[in-house]
Design a protein around this motif. Structure first.
Motif, PDB file in Angstrom:
ATOM      1  N   ILE A  53     -53.366  14.132 -55.628  1.00 30.28           N
ATOM      2  CA  ILE A  53     -53.890  14.855 -56.784  1.00 30.28           C
ATOM      3  C   ILE A  53     -52.696  15.413 -57.555  1.00 30.28           C
ATOM      4  O   ILE A  53     -51.859  16.135 -56.985  1.00 30.28           O
ATOM      5  CB  ILE A  53     -54.837  16.000 -56.350  1.00 30.28           C
ATOM      6  CG1 ILE A  53     -55.963  15.456 -55.470  1.00 30.28           C
ATOM      7  CG2 ILE A  53     -55.377  16.750 -57.562  1.00 30.28           C
ATOM      8  CD1 ILE A  53     -56.821  14.393 -56.112  1.00 30.28           C
ATOM      9  N   VAL A  54     -52.618  15.076 -58.850  1.00 27.78           N
ATOM     10  CA  VAL A  54     -51.452  15.423 -59.659  1.00 27.78           C
ATOM     11  C   VAL A  54     -51.882  15.960 -61.019  1.00 27.78           C
ATOM     12  O   VAL A  54     -53.013  15.766 -61.453  1.00 27.78           O
ATOM     13  CB  VAL A  54     -50.536  14.191 -59.885  1.00 27.78           C
ATOM     14  CG1 VAL A  54     -50.016  13.640 -58.570  1.00 27.78           C
ATOM     15  CG2 VAL A  54     -51.243  13.117 -60.672  1.00 27.78           C
ATOM     16  N   ASP A  55     -50.938  16.628 -61.695  1.00 31.17           N
ATOM     17  CA  ASP A  55     -51.138  16.997 -63.096  1.00 31.17           C
ATOM     18  C   ASP A  55     -51.084  15.709 -63.912  1.00 31.17           C
ATOM     19  O   ASP A  55     -50.232  14.846 -63.667  1.00 31.17           O
ATOM     20  CB  ASP A  55     -50.042  17.944 -63.576  1.00 31.17           C
ATOM     21  CG  ASP A  55     -50.140  19.326 -62.956  1.00 31.17           C
ATOM     22  OD1 ASP A  55     -51.267  19.747 -62.618  1.00 31.17           O
ATOM     23  OD2 ASP A  55     -49.090  19.982 -62.808  1.00 31.17           O
ATOM     24  N   ASN A  56     -51.982  15.584 -64.873  1.00 29.60           N
ATOM     25  CA  ASN A  56     -51.981  14.415 -65.740  1.00 29.60           C
ATOM     26  C   ASN A  56     -51.024  14.686 -66.892  1.00 29.60           C
ATOM     27  O   ASN A  56     -51.396  15.250 -67.915  1.00 29.60           O
ATOM     28  CB  ASN A  56     -53.391  14.132 -66.254  1.00 29.60           C
ATOM     29  CG  ASN A  56     -53.442  12.864 -67.067  1.00 29.60           C
ATOM     30  OD1 ASN A  56     -52.508  12.067 -67.058  1.00 29.60           O
ATOM     31  ND2 ASN A  56     -54.540  12.666 -67.772  1.00 29.60           N
ATOM     32  N   GLU A  57     -49.776  14.298 -66.700  1.00 27.51           N
ATOM     33  CA  GLU A  57     -48.756  14.508 -67.726  1.00 27.51           C
ATOM     34  C   GLU A  57     -47.812  13.314 -67.726  1.00 27.51           C
ATOM     35  O   GLU A  57     -47.725  12.586 -66.731  1.00 27.51           O
ATOM     36  CB  GLU A  57     -47.997  15.812 -67.473  1.00 27.51           C
ATOM     37  CG  GLU A  57     -47.331  15.908 -66.128  1.00 27.51           C
ATOM     38  CD  GLU A  57     -46.738  17.281 -65.840  1.00 27.51           C
ATOM     39  OE1 GLU A  57     -45.644  17.301 -65.258  1.00 27.51           O
ATOM     40  OE2 GLU A  57     -47.359  18.296 -66.176  1.00 27.51           O
ATOM     41  N   PRO A  58     -47.110  13.104 -68.831  1.00 22.59           N
ATOM     42  CA  PRO A  58     -46.221  11.950 -68.930  1.00 22.59           C
ATOM     43  C   PRO A  58     -45.143  11.966 -67.840  1.00 22.59           C
ATOM     44  O   PRO A  58     -44.584  13.010 -67.516  1.00 22.59           O
ATOM     45  CB  PRO A  58     -45.575  12.103 -70.314  1.00 22.59           C
ATOM     46  CG  PRO A  58     -46.536  12.947 -71.087  1.00 22.59           C
ATOM     47  CD  PRO A  58     -47.165  13.873 -70.082  1.00 22.59           C
ATOM     48  N   SER A  98     -56.386   7.557 -62.279  1.00 21.09           N
ATOM     49  CA  SER A  98     -57.337   7.927 -63.309  1.00 21.09           C
ATOM     50  C   SER A  98     -57.461   9.439 -63.372  1.00 21.09           C
ATOM     51  O   SER A  98     -57.365  10.121 -62.351  1.00 21.09           O
ATOM     52  CB  SER A  98     -58.711   7.316 -63.009  1.00 21.09           C
ATOM     53  OG  SER A  98     -59.607   7.639 -64.054  1.00 21.09           O
ATOM     54  N   GLU A  99     -57.682   9.937 -64.576  1.00 20.69           N
ATOM     55  CA  GLU A  99     -57.933  11.369 -64.732  1.00 20.69           C
ATOM     56  C   GLU A  99     -59.312  11.664 -64.134  1.00 20.69           C
ATOM     57  O   GLU A  99     -60.291  10.970 -64.430  1.00 20.69           O
ATOM     58  CB  GLU A  99     -57.897  11.756 -66.209  1.00 20.69           C
ATOM     59  CG  GLU A  99     -57.945  13.247 -66.422  1.00 20.69           C
ATOM     60  CD  GLU A  99     -57.702  13.629 -67.876  1.00 20.69           C
ATOM     61  OE1 GLU A  99     -56.725  14.338 -68.141  1.00 20.69           O
ATOM     62  OE2 GLU A  99     -58.489  13.195 -68.732  1.00 20.69           O
ATOM     63  N   THR A 100     -59.384  12.669 -63.273  1.00 23.52           N
ATOM     64  CA  THR A 100     -60.643  13.001 -62.613  1.00 23.52           C
ATOM     65  C   THR A 100     -61.225  14.321 -63.096  1.00 23.52           C
ATOM     66  O   THR A 100     -62.422  14.549 -62.967  1.00 23.52           O
ATOM     67  CB  THR A 100     -60.467  13.061 -61.085  1.00 23.52           C
ATOM     68  OG1 THR A 100     -59.421  13.988 -60.784  1.00 23.52           O
ATOM     69  CG2 THR A 100     -60.132  11.690 -60.527  1.00 23.52           C
ATOM     70  N   ILE A 124     -56.172  16.884 -64.578  1.00 22.13           N
ATOM     71  CA  ILE A 124     -55.843  16.504 -63.206  1.00 22.13           C
ATOM     72  C   ILE A 124     -56.187  15.033 -63.011  1.00 22.13           C
ATOM     73  O   ILE A 124     -57.240  14.571 -63.437  1.00 22.13           O
ATOM     74  CB  ILE A 124     -56.645  17.348 -62.180  1.00 22.13           C
ATOM     75  CG1 ILE A 124     -56.356  18.841 -62.350  1.00 22.13           C
ATOM     76  CG2 ILE A 124     -56.394  16.882 -60.750  1.00 22.13           C
ATOM     77  CD1 ILE A 124     -54.960  19.256 -61.971  1.00 22.13           C
ATOM     78  N   SER A 125     -55.289  14.303 -62.367  1.00 16.94           N
ATOM     79  CA  SER A 125     -55.519  12.892 -62.073  1.00 16.94           C
ATOM     80  C   SER A 125     -55.456  12.659 -60.570  1.00 16.94           C
ATOM     81  O   SER A 125     -54.848  13.425 -59.828  1.00 16.94           O
ATOM     82  CB  SER A 125     -54.467  12.011 -62.752  1.00 16.94           C
ATOM     83  OG  SER A 125     -54.683  11.973 -64.138  1.00 16.94           O
ATOM     84  N   ARG A 126     -56.081  11.574 -60.169  1.00 16.35           N
ATOM     85  CA  ARG A 126     -56.050  11.154 -58.768  1.00 16.35           C
ATOM     86  C   ARG A 126     -55.352   9.810 -58.711  1.00 16.35           C
ATOM     87  O   ARG A 126     -55.733   8.867 -59.402  1.00 16.35           O
ATOM     88  CB  ARG A 126     -57.468  11.040 -58.224  1.00 16.35           C
ATOM     89  CG  ARG A 126     -57.541  10.604 -56.775  1.00 16.35           C
ATOM     90  CD  ARG A 126     -58.994  10.540 -56.342  1.00 16.35           C
ATOM     91  NE  ARG A 126     -59.134  10.111 -54.975  1.00 16.35           N
ATOM     92  CZ  ARG A 126     -59.920  10.725 -54.090  1.00 16.35           C
ATOM     93  NH1 ARG A 126     -60.617  11.784 -54.454  1.00 16.35           N
ATOM     94  NH2 ARG A 126     -60.012  10.267 -52.869  1.00 16.35           N
ATOM     95  N   HIS A 134     -50.385  18.318 -56.531  1.00 20.89           N
ATOM     96  CA  HIS A 134     -51.149  19.444 -55.993  1.00 20.89           C
ATOM     97  C   HIS A 134     -51.412  19.284 -54.505  1.00 20.89           C
ATOM     98  O   HIS A 134     -51.339  20.237 -53.745  1.00 20.89           O
ATOM     99  CB  HIS A 134     -52.482  19.603 -56.737  1.00 20.89           C
ATOM    100  CG  HIS A 134     -52.306  20.010 -58.153  1.00 20.89           C
ATOM    101  ND1 HIS A 134     -52.256  21.330 -58.554  1.00 20.89           N
ATOM    102  CD2 HIS A 134     -52.147  19.276 -59.284  1.00 20.89           C
ATOM    103  CE1 HIS A 134     -52.091  21.390 -59.856  1.00 20.89           C
ATOM    104  NE2 HIS A 134     -52.006  20.146 -60.332  1.00 20.89           N
ATOM    105  N   ARG A 135     -51.772  18.068 -54.092  1.00 11.97           N
ATOM    106  CA  ARG A 135     -51.976  17.808 -52.662  1.00 11.97           C
ATOM    107  C   ARG A 135     -51.970  16.304 -52.404  1.00 11.97           C
ATOM    108  O   ARG A 135     -52.248  15.491 -53.273  1.00 11.97           O
ATOM    109  CB  ARG A 135     -53.232  18.475 -52.137  1.00 11.97           C
ATOM    110  CG  ARG A 135     -54.542  17.960 -52.562  1.00 11.97           C
ATOM    111  CD  ARG A 135     -55.686  18.851 -52.051  1.00 11.97           C
ATOM    112  NE  ARG A 135     -56.888  18.575 -52.821  1.00 11.97           N
ATOM    113  CZ  ARG A 135     -57.184  19.107 -53.986  1.00 11.97           C
ATOM    114  NH1 ARG A 135     -56.367  19.982 -54.526  1.00 11.97           N
ATOM    115  NH2 ARG A 135     -58.282  18.779 -54.612  1.00 11.97           N
ATOM    116  N   VAL A 136     -51.664  16.002 -51.132  1.00  6.56           N
ATOM    117  CA  VAL A 136     -51.620  14.623 -50.654  1.00  6.56           C
ATOM    118  C   VAL A 136     -52.521  14.550 -49.429  1.00  6.56           C
ATOM    119  O   VAL A 136     -52.393  15.357 -48.512  1.00  6.56           O
ATOM    120  CB  VAL A 136     -50.179  14.207 -50.261  1.00  6.56           C
ATOM    121  CG1 VAL A 136     -50.160  12.788 -49.716  1.00  6.56           C
ATOM    122  CG2 VAL A 136     -49.229  14.364 -51.428  1.00  6.56           C
ATOM    123  N   VAL A 137     -53.437  13.603 -49.431  1.00  6.59           N
ATOM    124  CA  VAL A 137     -54.347  13.432 -48.303  1.00  6.59           C
ATOM    125  C   VAL A 137     -54.241  11.993 -47.813  1.00  6.59           C
ATOM    126  O   VAL A 137     -54.382  11.054 -48.598  1.00  6.59           O
ATOM    127  CB  VAL A 137     -55.805  13.758 -48.706  1.00  6.59           C
ATOM    128  CG1 VAL A 137     -56.754  13.498 -47.550  1.00  6.59           C
ATOM    129  CG2 VAL A 137     -55.911  15.198 -49.178  1.00  6.59           C
TER     130      VAL A 137
END
Length: 180
Positions: free
Chosen positions: A25-30, A53-55, A61-63, A89-92
């Protein structure tokens, strides 16, 4: 007296490699995807499948779903490196959590006439593929399923006139009521 297999009698035995599906899970940024791909390539890790994809549109936030293979130590290193990136943000590790649901979408173009055309339609029906486009000489089929199902479908269509394949890569989610 037999020779030891190595010059180092206490050398560690090689660990088995396994395929792991990671949800990030990440910030959706360039530049975020480039940083993650760079992390893999810079350390010599391979990405077998990658989907993004942005979730959460409002929170930007994108996954990112990454499928990779490695020993347990390598997978732990990958997760640790990903966790340290600022936009993460997190890694699963969906594989470590248990059996995850994994699906992939493929668009498959088949060209043929006569018996090959009939066989392509029969195979598509047997696999549950949807026909998205049909002409007198070609079809475009859509199939969603596990990677193994997609591979079997493509192999069968190769015999009847496969000309083009486009695949999405794996989307995955853990089973059960808990969210990531």
């Amino acid at each position: 007296m037999s020779k030891p297999a190595t010059h180092y009698p206490n050398a560690p035995k090689s660990q088995p490699t396994a395929r792991h599906t990671l949800a990030v899970i990440v910030d959706n940024e360039p530049g975020v995807l480039a940083r993650i791909a760079g992390l893999f390539s810079g350390r010599g890790y391979n990405i077998e499948s990658l989907t993004v994809s942005e979730t959460e549109h409002e929170k930007h936030i994108s996954r990112i779903t990454v499928v990779t293979s490695g020993t347990a130590n390598v997978i732990d290193q990958i997760k640790a490196h990903l966790d340290r990136l600022v936009p993460v943000h997190r890694v699963v590790d969906l594989t470590a959590q248990g059996e995850a649901i994994e699906r992939e979408l493929a668009l498959v173009k088949v060209v043929g006439k006569g018996e090959a055309r009939v066989e392509a339609m029969r195979l598509a029906s047997a696999f549950g593929a949807r026909t998205l486009d049909a002409s007198l000489t070609s079809f475009v089929f859509e199939l969603t399923g596990s990677t193994e199902e997609i591979e079997r479908f493509i192999k069968m269509m190769t015999v009847v006139g496969l000309t083009e394949v486009s695949r999405t890569g794996i989307a995955a989610m853990s089973r059960g009521p808990e969210a990531m």
